[in-house]
Enzyme design. Structure first.
Site, short mmCIF file in Angstrom:
data_model
loop_
_atom_site.label_atom_id
_atom_site.label_comp_id
_atom_site.label_asym_id
_atom_site.label_seq_id
_atom_site.Cartn_x
_atom_site.Cartn_y
_atom_site.Cartn_z
N CYS A 136 9.17 6.89 -13.49
CA CYS A 136 7.70 6.87 -13.46
C CYS A 136 7.07 7.63 -14.62
O CYS A 136 5.86 7.52 -14.84
CB CYS A 136 7.19 7.46 -12.14
SG CYS A 136 7.45 6.35 -10.76
N1 COA Z 1 4.26 0.90 9.06
C1 COA Z 1 4.01 1.68 10.12
N2 COA Z 1 4.56 2.88 10.33
C2 COA Z 1 5.42 3.33 9.41
C3 COA Z 1 5.75 2.58 8.28
C4 COA Z 1 5.13 1.32 8.12
N3 COA Z 1 5.37 0.54 7.04
N4 COA Z 1 6.63 3.28 7.52
C5 COA Z 1 6.86 4.43 8.17
N5 COA Z 1 6.14 4.45 9.32
C6 COA Z 1 6.11 5.52 10.33
C7 COA Z 1 7.43 6.23 10.40
O1 COA Z 1 8.29 5.56 11.30
C8 COA Z 1 7.02 7.60 10.93
O2 COA Z 1 6.84 7.52 12.32
P1 COA Z 1 7.22 8.77 13.27
O3 COA Z 1 6.34 9.89 12.79
O4 COA Z 1 6.92 8.24 14.61
O5 COA Z 1 8.66 9.02 13.00
C9 COA Z 1 5.64 7.81 10.29
O6 COA Z 1 5.18 6.50 9.93
C10 COA Z 1 5.67 8.68 9.07
O7 COA Z 1 6.69 8.23 8.19
P2 COA Z 1 6.96 8.88 6.79
O8 COA Z 1 7.95 8.07 6.03
O9 COA Z 1 7.25 10.32 6.96
O10 COA Z 1 5.54 8.63 6.12
P3 COA Z 1 4.69 9.54 5.17
O11 COA Z 1 3.45 9.92 5.88
O12 COA Z 1 5.50 10.58 4.49
O13 COA Z 1 4.28 8.46 4.05
C11 COA Z 1 4.95 7.78 1.86
C12 COA Z 1 5.25 7.73 3.33
C13 COA Z 1 6.07 7.10 1.09
C14 COA Z 1 3.65 7.02 1.60
C15 COA Z 1 4.79 9.23 1.40
O14 COA Z 1 5.86 10.01 1.80
C16 COA Z 1 4.63 9.36 -0.08
O15 COA Z 1 3.74 8.83 -0.69
N6 COA Z 1 5.45 10.13 -0.73
C17 COA Z 1 5.30 10.36 -2.13
C18 COA Z 1 6.38 9.76 -2.91
C19 COA Z 1 6.06 8.52 -3.66
O16 COA Z 1 5.03 7.92 -3.56
N7 COA Z 1 7.02 8.12 -4.46
C20 COA Z 1 6.96 6.93 -5.22
C21 COA Z 1 7.74 7.08 -6.44
S1 COA Z 1 6.94 8.19 -7.58
#
Ligand code: COA
Length: 376
Positions: free
Chosen positions: A159
């Site tokens: 990135c």
């Molecule tokens: N639809 C619905 N629910 C979903 C889902 C989807 N597509 N994907 C995950 N969930 C659920 C999970 O099951 C989890 O449920 P639980 O709390 O009951 O276990 C909950 O949502 C949270 O999941 P999590 O993966 O921890 O989500 P998050 O809030 O951390 O968001 C990202 C995920 C990827 C958006 C976030 O971590 C992020 O942006 N990280 C930064 C890293 C990044 O963007 N990297 C890209 C490369 S630079």
């Protein structure tokens, strides 16, 4: 012509694919795939041998990431529940390759905007997360298609590829080894995304950007002085893709999820936000710039939450769309191109003397800052 060794950004270019997938279309396809998969494995699920797949949701995607849609080069197969990956026609070696094609389009726009004749460009750096092939370098194909003499090479810093490319180009100018360098970032991220993975299927989109870095002596009157650049890398497995030439023929490779983009999203969020915020503050100090006076932040476009926290730490208050514009809603995460799209689309209104920051961060971990000041 005399050179000064002072690098500036003369112009930028953007290629946006014609097709876009909304969250609604994406989730409908994903959920159809999940239902089909669970129906096909109903007996194993009932016996407890495998766990059923869960639906994705539009609300989750928008809340967790700020993404509402993504542009892609090849929509139909991606949203076909039986395919769920891009399928590109294999081109002959005599045809311009796909990655070069979109890179050339972005470069042409940057060259036109700068009024630069390709014959006067010295080098092409193709800086992107994924290259279509190992060799010959994409940059050399793009160089040839544009009619540029000199040299070109590829570089991959995930990135942060574009900002690492900008510093590399700026260093050529500073050293007097080039006067005009194109940094092109064709990001066909739909190819490394696992569209069947609920945690990440919504993250990426396709695009190409170009940045023309030049010696101020030949730059157009209206340009951006590069006030300072800084790069940083810290090894992490939290964003990883194990695809490579050594595992191409491995029997376990086929369909294996780790040969595509995989991340520990929460860890990335927690570890990268403080690292990048500190880096910006430290670099501002080194350059004698008070961070709260920065007119605009063109941050890497991965997640609105990350950008909100970083901008708050840098500016000392909650940033509005004018101070930290986002393109995530329509472009999604376009890897290294994200901060350049934001800069390209949201910089015309700044006035001479305004100082802003282009900043990238991502896999590696890697981060890059490019402080720029409008001149002209
Ligand atoms: N639809 C619905 N629910 C979903 C889902 C989807 N597509 N994907 C995950 N969930 C659920 C999970 O099951 C989890 O449920 P639980 O709390 O009951 O276990 C909950 O949502 C949270 O999941 P999590 O993966 O921890 O989500 P998050 O809030 O951390 O968001 C990202 C995920 C990827 C958006 C976030 O971590 C992020 O942006 N990280 C930064 C890293 C990044 O963007 N990297 C890209 C490369 S630079």
């Amino acid at each position: 012509m005399k050179t000064t060794g002072r690098p500036v950004i003369s112009a930028t270019g953007l290629f946006t694919p014609a097709e876009s997938i909304t969250n609604e279309e994406l989730v409908a396809a994903f959920n159809a795939y999940v239902d089909k998969h669970n129906a096909e494995h109903a007996d194993a699920i009932a016996a407890g041998a495998i766990v059923p797949l869960e639906h994705s949701s539009v609300e989750f995607i928008e809340k967790a990431s700020g993404i509402k849609a993504r542009y892609v080069l090849n929509k139909a197969p991606i949203i076909d529940p039986d395919v769920m990956e891009p399928r590109h026609r294999e081109r002959s070696n005599d045809e311009l390759s796909l990655m070069a094609e979109i890179g050339v389009a972005a470069c042409q726009q940057a060259l036109e905007r700068a009024g630069r004749d390709p014959a006067d460009v010295d080098a092409v750096l193709c800086a992107a997360s994924n290259m279509q092939r190992p060799y010959p370098a994409m940059a050399i194909e793009i160089q040839q298609a544009l009619g540029i003499e000199g040299f070109g090479f590829d570089m991959n810093v995930a990135c942060s590829s574009a900002t690492f490319g900008i510093q590399t180009a700026a260093d050529y100018i500073r050293a007097g080894n080039a006067r005009s360098v194109l940094v092109v970032s064709p990001e066909i991220t739909s190819g490394h995304l696992n569209w069947r993975d609920r945690d990440s299927h919504f993250i990426f989109g396709d695009v190409a950007t170009a940045v023309l870095v030049e010696d101020v002596a030949i730059a157009p009157a209206e340009h951006w002085d590069i006030v300072g650049t800084k790069l940083k890398t810290v090894f992490s497995n939290n964003i990883r893709n194990n695809f490579g030439f050594l595992n191409r023929a491995h029997p376990e490779s086929h369909g294996s999820d780790d040969k595509l983009f995989v991340q520990e999203g929460r860890k990335v969020f927690k570890e990268v936000v403080p690292m990048v915020a500190q880096m910006i503050v430290d670099e501002s100090e080194r350059l004698g710039i008070e961070p709260t006076t920065l007119r605009r932040l063109w941050l890497h476009q991965a997640n609105t939450g990350m950008n909100r926290l970083i901008a708050h730490r840098v500016l000392g208050h909650e940033a509005n769309e004018d101070e930290s514009p986002t393109v995530l809603d329509t472009y999604a995460n376009t890897s290294s191109a994200g901060s350049i799209i934001a800069f390209h689309r949201h910089s015309q209104d700044l006035v001479p003397g305004d100082t802003g920051l282009i900043c990238s961060f991502g896999a590696g971990y890697s981060a890059g800052t490019v402080f720029v000041r409008k001149a002209g």
